[in-house]
Scaffold this active site. Structure first.
Site, PDB file in Angstrom:
ATOM      1  N   CYS A 164     -19.743  -1.694   5.664  1.00 15.97           N
ATOM      2  CA  CYS A 164     -19.958  -2.450   4.532  1.00 15.97           C
ATOM      3  C   CYS A 164     -18.995  -3.823   4.587  1.00 15.97           C
ATOM      4  O   CYS A 164     -19.458  -4.977   3.974  1.00 15.97           O
ATOM      5  CB  CYS A 164     -19.457  -1.790   3.327  1.00 15.97           C
ATOM      6  SG  CYS A 164     -17.697  -1.218   3.144  1.00 15.97           S
TER       7      CYS A 164
ATOM      8  N   CYS B  67     -20.918  -8.381   5.609  1.00 10.62           N
ATOM      9  CA  CYS B  67     -20.822  -9.382   4.687  1.00 10.62           C
ATOM     10  C   CYS B  67     -20.958 -10.691   5.095  1.00 10.62           C
ATOM     11  O   CYS B  67     -20.393 -11.219   6.216  1.00 10.62           O
ATOM     12  CB  CYS B  67     -19.197  -9.159   3.907  1.00 10.62           C
ATOM     13  SG  CYS B  67     -18.825 -10.605   2.720  1.00 10.62           S
TER      14      CYS B  67
ATOM     15  N   CYS C 132     -17.728   8.534   1.088  1.00  6.58           N
ATOM     16  CA  CYS C 132     -17.415   7.235   1.941  1.00  6.58           C
ATOM     17  C   CYS C 132     -16.747   7.725   3.395  1.00  6.58           C
ATOM     18  O   CYS C 132     -15.939   8.576   3.454  1.00  6.58           O
ATOM     19  CB  CYS C 132     -16.325   6.534   1.096  1.00  6.58           C
ATOM     20  SG  CYS C 132     -15.467   5.281   2.169  1.00  6.58           S
TER      21      CYS C 132
ATOM     22  N   ASP D   2       0.684  -1.149   0.056  1.00  6.39           N
ATOM     23  CA  ASP D   2      -0.274  -0.079   0.017  1.00  6.39           C
ATOM     24  C   ASP D   2       0.942   1.269   0.162  1.00  6.39           C
ATOM     25  O   ASP D   2       0.381   2.344   0.499  1.00  6.39           O
ATOM     26  CB  ASP D   2      -0.862   0.062   1.266  1.00  6.39           C
ATOM     27  CG  ASP D   2      -2.096   1.056   1.109  1.00  6.39           C
ATOM     28  OD1 ASP D   2      -2.606   1.285  -0.119  1.00  6.39           O
ATOM     29  OD2 ASP D   2      -2.503   1.490   1.923  1.00  6.39           O
TER      30      ASP D   2
ATOM     31  N   CYS E 191     -20.877 -13.061  -4.772  1.00  3.53           N
ATOM     32  CA  CYS E 191     -21.748 -12.313  -4.455  1.00  3.53           C
ATOM     33  C   CYS E 191     -23.177 -12.561  -4.432  1.00  3.53           C
ATOM     34  O   CYS E 191     -24.034 -12.293  -3.708  1.00  3.53           O
ATOM     35  CB  CYS E 191     -21.570 -10.898  -4.496  1.00  3.53           C
ATOM     36  SG  CYS E 191     -20.237 -10.093  -3.962  1.00  3.53           S
TER      37      CYS E 191
ATOM     38  N   LEU F 164      -3.462  -6.882   2.336  1.00  6.98           N
ATOM     39  CA  LEU F 164      -2.738  -7.423   1.221  1.00  6.98           C
ATOM     40  C   LEU F 164      -1.504  -6.997   1.061  1.00  6.98           C
ATOM     41  O   LEU F 164      -1.180  -5.615   1.317  1.00  6.98           O
ATOM     42  CB  LEU F 164      -3.878  -7.313  -0.152  1.00  6.98           C
ATOM     43  CG  LEU F 164      -5.042  -7.680  -0.276  1.00  6.98           C
ATOM     44  CD1 LEU F 164      -6.009  -6.910  -1.330  1.00  6.98           C
ATOM     45  CD2 LEU F 164      -4.987  -8.998  -0.364  1.00  6.98           C
TER      46      LEU F 164
ATOM     47  N   CYS G 130     -24.375   0.927   4.030  1.00  4.19           N
ATOM     48  CA  CYS G 130     -23.692   2.066   3.965  1.00  4.19           C
ATOM     49  C   CYS G 130     -24.433   3.344   4.544  1.00  4.19           C
ATOM     50  O   CYS G 130     -25.366   3.671   3.870  1.00  4.19           O
ATOM     51  CB  CYS G 130     -23.228   2.426   2.436  1.00  4.19           C
ATOM     52  SG  CYS G 130     -22.130   3.961   2.440  1.00  4.19           S
TER      53      CYS G 130
END
Length: 378
Positions: free
Chosen positions: A245, A249, A215, A135, A189, A170, A199
């Protein structure tokens, strides 16, 4: 010559010992289509004030522009799934909620050392140069991870894994060796809309597309100025990031807590009270958030966020510490203090307005004082 994926077995074994749940391979070409979609998003303004996204969009779509020697991209995923309910703090308006990933040590520091160790094995076994990214460079980690098969990009645009849900850090290792790629993941999904519907600010104009300008993570971390009025109530007590969000999940039911990865939350950041942050000076802020990703946004932006949470809290005991920040040297803090005081003690705010508004030399703070005089109070 293309090397078999088997050449990565020593690296894969070491990665597992270091806490990584996945190590898979893709090609640099896998970033091409996501790169074009990024260009479209930037053209629509969905990147907000993140100008670095616009400036590096071409390189994000082609890893060879980041490092011309790259022939394979090795993606790794590290589970940071929380041990408890990540949204529990939202039920208590006196608590300052910090996103799960930022409650412990800065993941950049934790992961980069691990990645370098694994990269050393890759370099040894392939006899080819490598570079490591966490990142910190124009690399599209999520699309590359999806292309490698670690997971797929869900409708919330984050990576979703069958094994770890939405809770994955990641990292990428670029290799100059051509290594047999893994198969990409299949989107699972289905018809689910849980992340989109969760959201608080309707930041998804359509599935698989995020408008960062709406956001909460962007607004509380990347956005530098006053938070737009239309989003302040929806932010609630989220002072750094937003997990809504991610947390809803359904695939998270397969994600074991990632405490074993030495990324466990600091006790003082799991359920901190809003009150304990309002009096922080710069030295206090730096000390409190030493080695934390929160430190990167700086005291001024952080206090702006805390004041929005204070204004949403309804906790009258916060009136005095909020009022004290009307004199803060930073305009973005003063402006947020005006709004918070107006919410907590309208009469006090109106009285302060008479004494302060004419003397305010910052246009944005002056605009906050003007709202105090309006019937709706902003």
């Amino acid at each position: 010559m293309m090397l078999s994926r088997d050449v990565l077995e020593p690296a894969r074994a070491r990665a597992a010992l270091l806490g990584f749940g996945a190590l898979r391979v893709t090609t640099p070409d896998a970033a091409a289509l996501p790169g074009r979609r990024l260009v479209e998003a930037v053209a629509d303004g969905h990147h907000g004030t993140m100008d670095w996204l616009a400036e590096t969009a071409d390189r994000r779509g082609d890893p060879r522009l980041v490092w011309p020697a790259v022939r394979s991209v090795i993606m790794l995923g590290l589970n940071y799934g929380p041990a408890g309910d990540p949204l529990a703090n939202l039920a208590d308006p006196a608590v300052a909620n910090i996103s799960v990933y930022a409650r412990g040590r800065d993941y950049h520091d934790v992961i980069k050392g691990k990645l370098k160790e694994i990269a050393g094995l890759v370099e040894r076994d392939t006899r080819a140069k490598v570079k490591v990214f966490v990142d910190t460079a124009p690399v599209m980690e999520k699309p590359l991870a999806a292309a490698s098969g670690i997971g797929w990009q869900g409708k919330h645009t984050n990576l979703v894994s069958r094994d770890y849900g939405s809770w994955l850090f990641l990292g990428a290792i670029f290799s100059a060796a051509a290594i047999e790629p893994d198969e990409p993941a299949v989107d699972a999904c289905g018809s689910c809309r849980a992340c989109l519907d969760a959201c608080p600010t309707d930041a998804f104009p359509e599935p698989y597309r995020l408008d960062a300008r709406r956001c909460i993570s962007y607004l509380t971390i990347e956005h530098a100025g006053p938070i737009p009025f239309e989003f302040r109530e929806a932010i609630g007590n989220r002072i750094y990031g937003c997990d809504d969000c991610l947390a809803v999940c359904p695939w998270n039911k397969f994600a074991a807590a990632g405490a074993e990865l030495k990324l466990a939350a600091r006790a003082d950041l799991e359920r901190p009270a809003i009150a304990e942050f309002l009096g922080l000076d710069d030295a206090g802020f730096r000390s409190r958030f030493s080695a934390s990703p929160v430190k990167r946004i700086g005291r001024e932006r952080f206090l702006r966020n805390v004041l929005i949470a204070a204004g949403n809290s309804g906790v009258t005991e916060l009136v005095e510490p909020v009022a004290a920040l009307l004199d803060d040297p930073a305009p973005v803090v003063r402006g947020a203090a005006v709004w918070a005081l107006t919410r907590l003690a309208p009469a006090r705010a109106a009285a302060e307005r008479l004494a302060r508004a004419a003397e305010e030399d910052d246009a944005e703070v002056a605009a906050e004082w003007r709202v105090v005089g309006e019937p709706a109070g902003g």
